[in-house]
Scaffold this active site. Sequence first.
Site, PDB file in Angstrom:
ATOM      1  N   HIS A  48      43.348  58.234  30.681  1.00 42.43           N
ATOM      2  CA  HIS A  48      43.676  56.808  30.676  1.00 42.43           C
ATOM      3  C   HIS A  48      42.404  55.977  30.554  1.00 42.43           C
ATOM      4  O   HIS A  48      41.717  55.730  31.540  1.00 42.43           O
ATOM      5  CB  HIS A  48      44.468  56.394  31.908  1.00 42.43           C
ATOM      6  CG  HIS A  48      44.899  54.965  31.811  1.00 42.43           C
ATOM      7  ND1 HIS A  48      46.019  54.571  31.100  1.00 42.43           N
ATOM      8  CD2 HIS A  48      44.329  53.818  32.261  1.00 42.43           C
ATOM      9  CE1 HIS A  48      46.127  53.263  31.150  1.00 42.43           C
ATOM     10  NE2 HIS A  48      45.109  52.775  31.848  1.00 42.43           N
ATOM     11  N   HIS A 102      44.262  53.124  22.001  1.00 39.88           N
ATOM     12  CA  HIS A 102      44.930  53.837  20.910  1.00 39.88           C
ATOM     13  C   HIS A 102      44.464  53.291  19.564  1.00 39.88           C
ATOM     14  O   HIS A 102      44.127  52.112  19.440  1.00 39.88           O
ATOM     15  CB  HIS A 102      46.453  53.735  21.030  1.00 39.88           C
ATOM     16  CG  HIS A 102      46.960  52.328  21.142  1.00 39.88           C
ATOM     17  ND1 HIS A 102      46.937  51.634  22.327  1.00 39.88           N
ATOM     18  CD2 HIS A 102      47.483  51.489  20.216  1.00 39.88           C
ATOM     19  CE1 HIS A 102      47.443  50.423  22.135  1.00 39.88           C
ATOM     20  NE2 HIS A 102      47.771  50.299  20.869  1.00 39.88           N
TER      21      HIS A 102
HETATM   22  P1  AMP Z   1      49.174  47.552  20.432  1.00 40.33           P
HETATM   23  O1  AMP Z   1      49.800  46.226  20.101  1.00 40.33           O
HETATM   24  O2  AMP Z   1      47.927  47.815  19.644  1.00 40.33           O
HETATM   25  O3  AMP Z   1      48.995  47.736  21.922  1.00 40.33           O
HETATM   26  O4  AMP Z   1      50.209  48.644  19.938  1.00 40.33           O
HETATM   27  C1  AMP Z   1      51.100  49.295  20.768  1.00 40.33           C
HETATM   28  C2  AMP Z   1      52.016  50.101  19.881  1.00 40.33           C
HETATM   29  O5  AMP Z   1      52.698  51.048  20.695  1.00 40.33           O
HETATM   30  C3  AMP Z   1      53.084  49.256  19.167  1.00 40.33           C
HETATM   31  O6  AMP Z   1      52.925  49.427  17.749  1.00 40.33           O
HETATM   32  C4  AMP Z   1      54.403  49.860  19.666  1.00 40.33           C
HETATM   33  O7  AMP Z   1      55.396  49.915  18.680  1.00 40.33           O
HETATM   34  C5  AMP Z   1      53.975  51.242  20.123  1.00 40.33           C
HETATM   35  N1  AMP Z   1      54.805  51.856  21.148  1.00 40.33           N
HETATM   36  C6  AMP Z   1      55.203  51.311  22.326  1.00 40.33           C
HETATM   37  N2  AMP Z   1      55.934  52.197  23.030  1.00 40.33           N
HETATM   38  C7  AMP Z   1      56.003  53.325  22.283  1.00 40.33           C
HETATM   39  C8  AMP Z   1      56.614  54.594  22.459  1.00 40.33           C
HETATM   40  N3  AMP Z   1      57.319  54.902  23.560  1.00 40.33           N
HETATM   41  N4  AMP Z   1      56.477  55.520  21.481  1.00 40.33           N
HETATM   42  C9  AMP Z   1      55.780  55.233  20.361  1.00 40.33           C
HETATM   43  N5  AMP Z   1      55.158  54.064  20.143  1.00 40.33           N
HETATM   44  C10 AMP Z   1      55.270  53.109  21.083  1.00 40.33           C
HETATM   45 ZN    ZN Z   2      47.490  55.692  30.113  1.00 44.10          ZN
END
Ligand code: AMP
Ligand code: ZN
Length: 116
Positions: A48, A102
Amino acid sequence: MFKDDCIFCKIIKGEIPSTKVYEDEDILAFKDINPVAPVHVLVIPKEHIKDTNEIVEENIKYIDHIFKNIGKIAKAAGVYESGYRLICNCGEDAGQQVKHLHFHIIGGKVLGPKVL
Ligand code: AMP
Ligand code: ZN
């Protein structure tokens, strides 16, 4: 190492399902649940780390590992040849929704100037 209320930590632990594209002992790549393009994969460290501001000497091995394998992950996602956009949002103004570092791999079509 993991944060109890973090959805990406839960994905790493297998408590929330994901469609995996690549995995090894340090990193995981899986399909974004709400894709903005035909290919939309998220690459995360298996520790994390909140955002890029929290990258330090002690966890740099995860970032190193992500970039050493990004081509391999792009290949697994099917965009190695065609190209892709790599995006990392940090903090409020960037609209970071999930507070676990990410990298978005986005592609599968010709991308416009809009970033995400
Ligand atoms: P960010 O706005 O850069 O924090 O992107 C977060 C991303 O995580 C978004 O594109 C969401 O669609 C994606 N996301 C959220 N929950 C999940 C999940 N359970 N599985 C896959 N993607 C996810
Ligand atoms: Zn985490």
